[in-house]
Motif scaffolding. Structure first.
Motif, PDB file in Angstrom:
ATOM      1  N   GLY A 149       7.049 -10.524  -5.247  1.00 57.91           N
ATOM      2  CA  GLY A 149       5.728 -10.974  -5.669  1.00 57.91           C
ATOM      3  C   GLY A 149       4.603 -10.009  -5.376  1.00 57.91           C
ATOM      4  N   ALA A 150       4.875  -8.949  -4.605  1.00 57.79           N
ATOM      5  CA  ALA A 150       3.820  -8.000  -4.249  1.00 57.79           C
ATOM      6  C   ALA A 150       3.433  -7.128  -5.442  1.00 57.79           C
ATOM      7  CB  ALA A 150       4.269  -7.119  -3.090  1.00 57.79           C
ATOM      8  N   VAL A 151       2.185  -6.661  -5.413  1.00 53.84           N
ATOM      9  CA  VAL A 151       1.714  -5.658  -6.371  1.00 53.84           C
ATOM     10  C   VAL A 151       1.436  -4.377  -5.594  1.00 53.84           C
ATOM     11  CG1 VAL A 151       0.743  -7.368  -7.939  1.00 53.84           C
ATOM     12  CG2 VAL A 151      -0.708  -6.376  -6.159  1.00 53.84           C
ATOM     13  N   ASN A 152       1.524  -3.254  -6.266  1.00 56.43           N
ATOM     14  CA  ASN A 152       1.425  -1.957  -5.600  1.00 56.43           C
ATOM     15  C   ASN A 152       0.090  -1.271  -5.891  1.00 56.43           C
ATOM     16  OD1 ASN A 152       3.039   1.264  -5.939  1.00 56.43           O
ATOM     17  ND2 ASN A 152       2.359   0.289  -4.068  1.00 56.43           N
ATOM     18  N   ALA A 165      -4.701  -4.193 -10.919  1.00 52.17           N
ATOM     19  CA  ALA A 165      -3.447  -4.624 -10.296  1.00 52.17           C
ATOM     20  C   ALA A 165      -3.428  -6.136 -10.078  1.00 52.17           C
ATOM     21  CB  ALA A 165      -3.255  -3.909  -8.965  1.00 52.17           C
ATOM     22  N   GLY A 166      -4.477  -6.831 -10.526  1.00 51.55           N
ATOM     23  CA  GLY A 166      -4.531  -8.275 -10.369  1.00 51.55           C
ATOM     24  C   GLY A 166      -5.211  -8.750  -9.102  1.00 51.55           C
ATOM     25  N   VAL A 167      -5.946  -7.838  -8.458  1.00 53.83           N
ATOM     26  CA  VAL A 167      -6.647  -8.179  -7.216  1.00 53.83           C
ATOM     27  C   VAL A 167      -8.132  -8.209  -7.531  1.00 53.83           C
ATOM     28  CG1 VAL A 167      -6.951  -7.605  -4.772  1.00 53.83           C
ATOM     29  CG2 VAL A 167      -4.883  -6.850  -5.983  1.00 53.83           C
ATOM     30  N   ALA A 205       0.803  -1.230   0.000  1.00 53.94           N
ATOM     31  CA  ALA A 205       0.000   0.000   0.000  1.00 53.94           C
ATOM     32  C   ALA A 205       0.829   1.271   0.000  1.00 53.94           C
ATOM     33  CB  ALA A 205      -0.932  -0.002   1.216  1.00 53.94           C
ATOM     34  N   ARG A 206       2.151   1.154  -0.078  1.00 50.22           N
ATOM     35  CA  ARG A 206       3.007   2.334   0.002  1.00 50.22           C
ATOM     36  C   ARG A 206       3.029   3.119  -1.311  1.00 50.22           C
ATOM     37  NH1 ARG A 206       8.598   0.010   1.437  1.00 50.22           N
ATOM     38  NH2 ARG A 206       7.854  -1.479  -0.143  1.00 50.22           N
ATOM     39  N   ALA A 207       3.654   4.290  -1.256  1.00 48.74           N
ATOM     40  CA  ALA A 207       3.813   5.114  -2.452  1.00 48.74           C
ATOM     41  C   ALA A 207       4.627   4.358  -3.504  1.00 48.74           C
ATOM     42  CB  ALA A 207       4.507   6.422  -2.097  1.00 48.74           C
ATOM     43  N   PRO A 208       4.364   4.587  -4.786  1.00 48.35           N
ATOM     44  CA  PRO A 208       5.041   3.829  -5.844  1.00 48.35           C
ATOM     45  C   PRO A 208       6.563   3.900  -5.788  1.00 48.35           C
ATOM     46  CG  PRO A 208       3.181   5.033  -6.746  1.00 48.35           C
ATOM     47  CD  PRO A 208       3.331   5.496  -5.330  1.00 48.35           C
TER      48      PRO A 208
END
Length: 275
Positions: free
Chosen positions: A188-191, A217-219, A166-169
């Motif tokens: 493996g995380a998505v932002n 984002a794939g969620v 959940a952080r800034a890009p």
């Protein structure tokens, strides 16, 4: 499903029948008590994030989950009871108040709402402003029963099908790291930054908009989801957004600051940042 949010107008109509908590906070700044005393929702009681909504920093990160007894006592002191609805707010887009929302639900409170638009929306809507310190009208009887919301721990994180950062890009990419000693993200995380959850007026996007935002984002809810941030606080903003979208999500409480306490854990992106 009951919405996790409450509008300023709804809060105005509910004042007197709900317990209101002021959770103002800034990363690296002083506590929000002074801001609370300068102006707050009438009857709201200030709650300190660092001392009442988190344990001391350590291997669990910068804001580990608080000890159950400490949290229960803090909530009782603030007037929280099991049978009385609770509304939480801050002046930081819900990024700090979300922690209180999540902790209360995790510990078994069944009726907790986050003020949509936070303090600025309350003022813009013509809400009354009280000044000075507020003491709860009565001590609460809240009983903490931890485990009512899902969490994942460090040893489980790499096995989560969909992990959201959940952080800034720029922090996710490891281009900058103003807080923690290592830059990058969990492999493996998505932002999905918390800022994208909100409209220009500071209120949450519609469920349809949020579903599209996270799907990009794939969620999409077809696989289990967990969320992390820097210290496990602002990640809740994404959990609120996902709940609005109809997608349940777990929290990784240690988040990035906890993950990097073990140098053997893998890191994606640059491996050093600001001290």
């Amino acid at each position: 499903m009951t919405s996790p949010l409450l509008s300023p107008r709804e809060l105005h109509e509910a004042l007197g029948s709900v317990t209101v908590l002021d959770v103002r906070y800034r990363i690296g700044g002083p506590g929000g008590r002074a801001e609370h005393e300068r102006g707050h929702v009438p009857g709201s009681v200030y709650v300190d994030l660092d001392t009442e909504l988190a344990a001391p920093p350590g291997r669990g990160g910068r804001h580990p989950l608080p000890d159950t007894a400490v949290f229960e006592e803090a909530m009782r002191r603030a007037g929280v009871s099991d049978d009385r609805p609770v509304v939480v707010y801050d002046d930081w887009s819900g990024l700090a108040a979300g922690r209180a929302w999540w902790l209360l639900r995790f510990h078994g409170h069944r009726d907790v709402r986050l003020l949509d638009g936070a303090w600025p929306a309350w003022v813009a809507d013509g809400g009354a402003v009280a000044t000075g310190a507020t003491l709860p009208g009565r001590r609460g009887d809240f009983t903490a029963r931890p485990g009512q919301l899902p969490v994942v721990e460090a040893e489980e994180v790499l096995g989560v099908p969909v992990l959201v950062d959940a952080r800034a890009p720029e922090r996710f990419r490891g281009e900058t790291e103003p807080i923690d000693p290592v830059a990058g993200h969990i492999p493996g995380a998505v932002n999905v930054p918390t800022t994208t959850n909100l409209r220009a007026d500071g209120r949450f996007r519609s469920p349809e908009e949020l579903r599209a935002l996270y799907a990009a984002a794939g969620v999409d809810g077809d696989a289990a989801v967990a969320v992390y941030c820097g210290s496990g606080v602002t990640a809740v903003h994404d959990i609120v957004a996902l709940e609005l979208a109809g997608i349940p999500a777990a929290l990784y409480p240690g988040s990035w600051s906890g993950w990097i306490t073990d140098p053997d854990r893998p890191v994606a992106g640059p491996t050093s940042g600001s001290p």
